[in-house]
Every structure is written in C-alpha cells, then in structure tokens.
Design a protein around this motif. Sequence first.
Motif, PDB file in Angstrom:
ATOM      1  N   ALA A  14      -3.329  21.524  77.240  1.00 42.32           N
ATOM      2  CA  ALA A  14      -3.146  20.078  77.344  1.00 42.32           C
ATOM      3  C   ALA A  14      -1.706  19.687  77.017  1.00 42.32           C
ATOM      4  CB  ALA A  14      -4.120  19.353  76.419  1.00 42.32           C
ATOM      5  N   LEU A  24      -7.076  23.137  82.019  1.00 42.39           N
ATOM      6  CA  LEU A  24      -7.653  22.495  80.826  1.00 42.39           C
ATOM      7  C   LEU A  24      -9.130  22.852  80.675  1.00 42.39           C
ATOM      8  CD1 LEU A  24      -7.370  20.669  78.405  1.00 42.39           C
ATOM      9  CD2 LEU A  24      -7.753  18.695  79.882  1.00 42.39           C
ATOM     10  N   TRP A  31      -9.103  15.127  75.159  1.00 44.36           N
ATOM     11  CA  TRP A  31      -9.428  14.766  76.539  1.00 44.36           C
ATOM     12  C   TRP A  31      -8.750  13.459  76.929  1.00 44.36           C
ATOM     13  CZ3 TRP A  31     -11.296  18.412  79.438  1.00 44.36           C
ATOM     14  CH2 TRP A  31     -12.117  19.417  78.881  1.00 44.36           C
ATOM     15  N   ALA A  49      -4.903  14.124  77.179  1.00 46.92           N
ATOM     16  CA  ALA A  49      -4.637  14.938  78.367  1.00 46.92           C
ATOM     17  C   ALA A  49      -4.848  14.128  79.635  1.00 46.92           C
ATOM     18  CB  ALA A  49      -5.536  16.170  78.363  1.00 46.92           C
TER      19      ALA A  49
END
Length: 320
Positions: free
Chosen positions: A116, A268, A288, A291
Amino acid sequence: MNGKAPSGSEGSVSRPGLSGNLQGALWMLVSGAGYTLHIALAKEITADAHPIFLAFWRSFLAFAIAMPFVWIGGVKIHTARFGALVTRSLIGSAGFVFGLIAIWPIFGLPLAEFNALSFTRPLFVTLLAIVLLHEKVGVHRGGAVIIGFAGVLIMTLVPALLGSDGGTHLNLGALFALLSSLCFAFTIVLVKSLTGVHAPLALLVWANMLSSLIILPFALFFWSSPDLTGWALIFAMAFAGFVAQFCFIKGMSVGDASFLSPLDYVRLPMGALADWVMIRLLPGPFVWLGAGIIITSTLYITWREHRLNRKKPALPPKPV
C-alpha cells in the motif's frame, strides 16, 4: 478443379488473437503474482539472513538468470550512458535494500501495508518530474498528489493519533517503505532517458549486475551461511523477482501504459492474501481507506495524462 479444399489461409478460418492490452494485462497479473511471491519469500528469509546480504544475492542471481536470455536473443548490452546506468543502479539498490529492511521481522511491516505504501511511487514521480525535469504541473495533477499523500497520513498518522490498530505501523518500517518508494521513483525518472537507447532486457542486466557490485562490499560485512533450504529459498526469491521484472517489462511493451498501470494495484489484495497465509493477519480499515485514496489519486493522474496526450496535435509529416 480436383475438388480438394484450397490450402493455406483460404481453407481455414483464422481466429483473432488477443489484443495487445489483453496480452499486457495477463503479463501484468503474472508480474504482480511474481512480485508478491518475491516479497513473501524475502520476508521469510530475512528472519535468518540480513536484508543487505539478501539484496546482494537477489541482484546477482537475477543477473545470472538473465544472461542466457541475452545470449540466446542476441541482445546488445553495450552502452554509451554508463554514468546514467550507474546512478540508476545506485539509487535502485538503495530502494531495494530499504524495501527489505521495511519488511524485516525487526520492524514487522506486513506485506499488504508495504504494498500500500509502495503505491506512492507515482506521486513521488510527479514531484521529481517537477524538480529534476522542470515539468509544469497544473492544479489537477498537483491536487491529486496532495490528496494521494493525504492517503499516506490516513494509513500512518491518523491511526497512531487515535490509538487504533487498524492502520499501518507508524515505525521505521513504514519510513523505510516510503524511502524505498522514493528511490524507485528516482529510477523511473532516470529510466525515461535510457529506454530509448537500451533494450528492456539490457536494462535489466545492467541494473542487476551493477547492483551486485554496489551491494557486495556491504553484504560481506553482513555475510550469512544459510543451509540448503535457505539457499533454495534465496534462489526461488531471485527467480520470482526476475519473472516479475520481465513480465512487467513485457506487458508494458505490448499494451498501453495508461491501461496497464492500474493493474499494478492487484498487489494489495495479493499481499493481503500472503499475510493471511503466513501470519493470519489482514489489513485494517485505515490501510484500505488510505490505499484507496492513493490509488484513486494516481489513477486520476494516469487518466488525465492519457487524455492530454490524446489531445496533442499530430506532428506534421517530415518533408521527403
């Protein structure tokens, strides 16, 4: 006429082959899988071997693996840009060592979090293009870079301030991951001036050969003595890295960069899967979210660059 079916293409219906972009997408997916395996093996090996020792063997073995392909394909590796190649290899070697240190068990940065943070590379490329290439950056591109780095803060600083475990570890591992991304951004900017006079495989050979020579003095200081299993894992890591590099170069050579670049982000979920298999750990929500912001900003930069390039008028034909 003798009634026989005509030979050649007239007697059969040829099936259309895969488009360049679809071929490139398949190469990129294999590259992502190879890179994930490469990093996962490196993380496993660094539990017993120093990252600098590992970096040397990764470069040397990748060079050794590439040389037969150079010989079979008759690839020319002579150069008139030796200084630029050394500079690229020096910075690239630092980037690779920093990356291995980031996932070193001492810092314990999970693979998904490392991947990431590596997505900041296009953002660093934009900043370096301003500084080194004196490129003009408008509001759209500059704003996307700022938003992208806000994603980095969401992954690192915000969870630390909130005392949450759902983000990237705010430690030296994350710092080394960002330094690795910055170094590789440098190599991307430098390689723009090298691809026009070198074949992709030649660049790969030069990069690994020079990296081996650059890292060797430091590797001797941190030398290890792996057992047979350790050497097998080191070779497997180097081979996976070579496959990832080759497939990436091959994919970019047959497809459009603007179409293929977003596929790099499959690393990822691949890294998250590797983390789950190895240590039963999945990225938290801040990883998450951060990213996703970084990916969105880089996709916007890619899309806008593609759109601006399409609007550029075609060059007039050269006079005969």
